[in-house]
Design a protein around this motif. Structure first.
Motif, PDB file in Angstrom:
ATOM      1  N   LEU A 115       0.827  -1.201   0.000  1.00  0.00           N
ATOM      2  CA  LEU A 115       0.000   0.000   0.000  1.00  0.00           C
ATOM      3  C   LEU A 115       0.861   1.250   0.000  1.00  0.00           C
ATOM      4  O   LEU A 115       1.800   1.365   0.785  1.00  0.00           O
ATOM      5  N   LEU A 116       0.514   2.183  -0.885  1.00  0.00           N
ATOM      6  CA  LEU A 116       1.123   3.508  -0.892  1.00  0.00           C
ATOM      7  C   LEU A 116       0.022   4.521  -0.621  1.00  0.00           C
ATOM      8  O   LEU A 116      -1.139   4.314  -0.985  1.00  0.00           O
ATOM      9  N   VAL A 117       0.392   5.622   0.034  1.00  0.00           N
ATOM     10  CA  VAL A 117      -0.567   6.666   0.374  1.00  0.00           C
ATOM     11  C   VAL A 117      -0.070   8.011  -0.146  1.00  0.00           C
ATOM     12  O   VAL A 117       1.127   8.222  -0.315  1.00  0.00           O
ATOM     13  N   ARG A 118      -1.023   8.909  -0.403  1.00  0.00           N
ATOM     14  CA  ARG A 118      -0.691  10.281  -0.775  1.00  0.00           C
ATOM     15  C   ARG A 118      -1.424  11.207   0.185  1.00  0.00           C
ATOM     16  O   ARG A 118      -2.636  11.102   0.359  1.00  0.00           O
ATOM     17  N   LYS A 119      -0.647  12.077   0.815  1.00  0.00           N
ATOM     18  CA  LYS A 119      -1.237  13.013   1.775  1.00  0.00           C
ATOM     19  C   LYS A 119      -1.931  14.153   1.042  1.00  0.00           C
ATOM     20  O   LYS A 119      -1.536  14.529  -0.063  1.00  0.00           O
TER      21      LYS A 119
ATOM     22  N   THR B 232      -0.465  17.061  -1.520  1.00  0.00           N
ATOM     23  CA  THR B 232       0.858  16.670  -2.011  1.00  0.00           C
ATOM     24  C   THR B 232       0.694  15.810  -3.261  1.00  0.00           C
ATOM     25  O   THR B 232      -0.410  15.368  -3.599  1.00  0.00           O
ATOM     26  N   LYS B 233       1.814  15.542  -3.947  1.00  0.00           N
ATOM     27  CA  LYS B 233       1.775  14.757  -5.179  1.00  0.00           C
ATOM     28  C   LYS B 233       2.406  13.381  -5.039  1.00  0.00           C
ATOM     29  O   LYS B 233       2.073  12.466  -5.777  1.00  0.00           O
ATOM     30  N   ALA B 234       3.359  13.233  -4.124  1.00  0.00           N
ATOM     31  CA  ALA B 234       4.142  11.999  -4.041  1.00  0.00           C
ATOM     32  C   ALA B 234       3.466  10.933  -3.175  1.00  0.00           C
ATOM     33  O   ALA B 234       2.965  11.228  -2.091  1.00  0.00           O
ATOM     34  N   PHE B 235       3.475   9.709  -3.680  1.00  0.00           N
ATOM     35  CA  PHE B 235       2.999   8.556  -2.908  1.00  0.00           C
ATOM     36  C   PHE B 235       4.140   8.021  -2.062  1.00  0.00           C
ATOM     37  O   PHE B 235       5.314   8.084  -2.464  1.00  0.00           O
ATOM     38  N   MET B 236       3.787   7.469  -0.903  1.00  0.00           N
ATOM     39  CA  MET B 236       4.790   6.964   0.043  1.00  0.00           C
ATOM     40  C   MET B 236       4.168   5.871   0.900  1.00  0.00           C
ATOM     41  O   MET B 236       2.972   5.605   0.810  1.00  0.00           O
ATOM     42  N   GLN B 237       4.986   5.282   1.754  1.00  0.00           N
ATOM     43  CA  GLN B 237       4.486   4.288   2.696  1.00  0.00           C
ATOM     44  C   GLN B 237       3.612   4.963   3.740  1.00  0.00           C
ATOM     45  O   GLN B 237       3.866   6.103   4.108  1.00  0.00           O
ATOM     46  N   PRO B 238       2.607   4.251   4.249  1.00  0.00           N
ATOM     47  CA  PRO B 238       1.850   4.797   5.374  1.00  0.00           C
ATOM     48  C   PRO B 238       2.728   4.847   6.622  1.00  0.00           C
ATOM     49  O   PRO B 238       3.651   4.047   6.766  1.00  0.00           O
ATOM     50  N   GLY B 239       2.426   5.781   7.482  1.00  0.00           N
ATOM     51  CA  GLY B 239       3.188   5.946   8.716  1.00  0.00           C
ATOM     52  C   GLY B 239       3.262   7.420   9.063  1.00  0.00           C
ATOM     53  O   GLY B 239       2.569   8.239   8.473  1.00  0.00           O
ATOM     54  N   GLY B 240       4.125   7.748  10.006  1.00  0.00           N
ATOM     55  CA  GLY B 240       4.239   9.147  10.383  1.00  0.00           C
ATOM     56  C   GLY B 240       5.270   9.374  11.460  1.00  0.00           C
ATOM     57  O   GLY B 240       6.005   8.468  11.841  1.00  0.00           O
ATOM     58  N   LYS B 241       5.302  10.614  11.924  1.00  0.00           N
ATOM     59  CA  LYS B 241       6.316  11.047  12.881  1.00  0.00           C
ATOM     60  C   LYS B 241       6.220  10.298  14.206  1.00  0.00           C
ATOM     61  O   LYS B 241       5.132  10.029  14.703  1.00  0.00           O
ATOM     62  N   ILE B 242       7.398  10.000  14.742  1.00  0.00           N
ATOM     63  CA  ILE B 242       7.508   9.362  16.053  1.00  0.00           C
ATOM     64  C   ILE B 242       7.566  10.484  17.092  1.00  0.00           C
ATOM     65  O   ILE B 242       8.388  11.392  16.983  1.00  0.00           O
ATOM     66  N   GLU B 243       6.688  10.432  18.073  1.00  0.00           N
ATOM     67  CA  GLU B 243       6.672  11.453  19.123  1.00  0.00           C
ATOM     68  C   GLU B 243       7.771  11.182  20.139  1.00  0.00           C
ATOM     69  O   GLU B 243       8.239  10.045  20.278  1.00  0.00           O
TER      70      GLU B 243
ATOM     71  N   VAL C 194      -8.684  -0.982   4.138  1.00  0.00           N
ATOM     72  CA  VAL C 194      -8.160   0.301   4.624  1.00  0.00           C
ATOM     73  C   VAL C 194      -8.945   1.426   3.963  1.00  0.00           C
ATOM     74  O   VAL C 194      -9.382   1.303   2.827  1.00  0.00           O
ATOM     75  N   GLU C 195      -9.137   2.493   4.705  1.00  0.00           N
ATOM     76  CA  GLU C 195      -9.846   3.670   4.207  1.00  0.00           C
ATOM     77  C   GLU C 195      -9.009   4.901   4.515  1.00  0.00           C
ATOM     78  O   GLU C 195      -8.582   5.079   5.650  1.00  0.00           O
TER      79      GLU C 195
ATOM     80  N   ILE D 135      -4.698  11.712   4.837  1.00  0.00           N
ATOM     81  CA  ILE D 135      -4.505  10.884   3.645  1.00  0.00           C
ATOM     82  C   ILE D 135      -5.619  11.154   2.636  1.00  0.00           C
ATOM     83  O   ILE D 135      -6.803  11.036   2.943  1.00  0.00           O
ATOM     84  N   GLU D 136      -5.227  11.511   1.422  1.00  0.00           N
ATOM     85  CA  GLU D 136      -6.204  11.807   0.373  1.00  0.00           C
ATOM     86  C   GLU D 136      -6.453  10.601  -0.525  1.00  0.00           C
ATOM     87  O   GLU D 136      -7.559  10.406  -1.018  1.00  0.00           O
ATOM     88  N   GLU D 137      -5.406   9.787  -0.758  1.00  0.00           N
ATOM     89  CA  GLU D 137      -5.542   8.684  -1.706  1.00  0.00           C
ATOM     90  C   GLU D 137      -4.674   7.519  -1.272  1.00  0.00           C
ATOM     91  O   GLU D 137      -3.573   7.710  -0.755  1.00  0.00           O
TER      92      GLU D 137
END
Length: 137
Positions: free
Chosen positions: A20-24, A27-38, A95-96, A101-103
């Motif tokens: 699975l790739l996601v696009r925020k 933005t234009k680029a697709f990437m792995q799902p995930g995010g910043k570590i607090e 997954v939704e 996440i836009e796409e």
């Protein structure tokens, strides 16, 4: 010296072996799902939190297999480097897109991609994905 964004990311695989790739949003680029570590947060906990926030996907720590740390220029923050703690996660759950996440798109290792990809995804994670033992696709 570049500023670093420390993230937890998933090489999320479905039963067909696609990832699975996601696009925020915005933005234009697709990437792995995930995010910043607090601060003080274990990477696997950050991954579980982000997958739930972004995709409605619930995982347990033992569902995530650590693949290593990968770094590349950040796709959406010029002058920054992203340092990802990468985990392989298998899921058969739907997954939704949610939160920012836009796409979302499931991609196969065997098919060429015409999507715009984040440097980390294009240069490091997808080549690793293509080297994984083949699964149905």
């Amino acid at each position: 010296m570049r500023k670093t964004i420390h993230i937890a990311a998933a090489l999320l695989l479905d039963p067909q072996g696609r990832t699975l790739l996601v696009r925020k949003r915005g933005t234009k680029a697709f990437m792995q799902p995930g995010g910043k570590i607090e601060a003080g947060e274990p990477p696997v906990a950050a991954l579980a939190r982000e997958l739930f926030e972004e995709l409605g996907l619930q995982i347990e720590a033992e569902d995530a297999h650590y693949l290593g740390q990968f770094s590349a220029p950040a796709a959406n923050e010029p002058g920054f480097e992203v340092r990802a703690e990468l985990f392989q996660v298998h899921t058969a759950m739907p997954v939704e897109p949610a939160a920012e996440i836009e796409e979302v798109v499931w991609v196969s290792a065997r098919k060429p991609l015409t999507l715009e990809l984040a440097p980390l995804t294009q240069d490091l994670i997808l080549p690793l994905y293509r080297r994984l033992p083949r699964q149905p696709a």
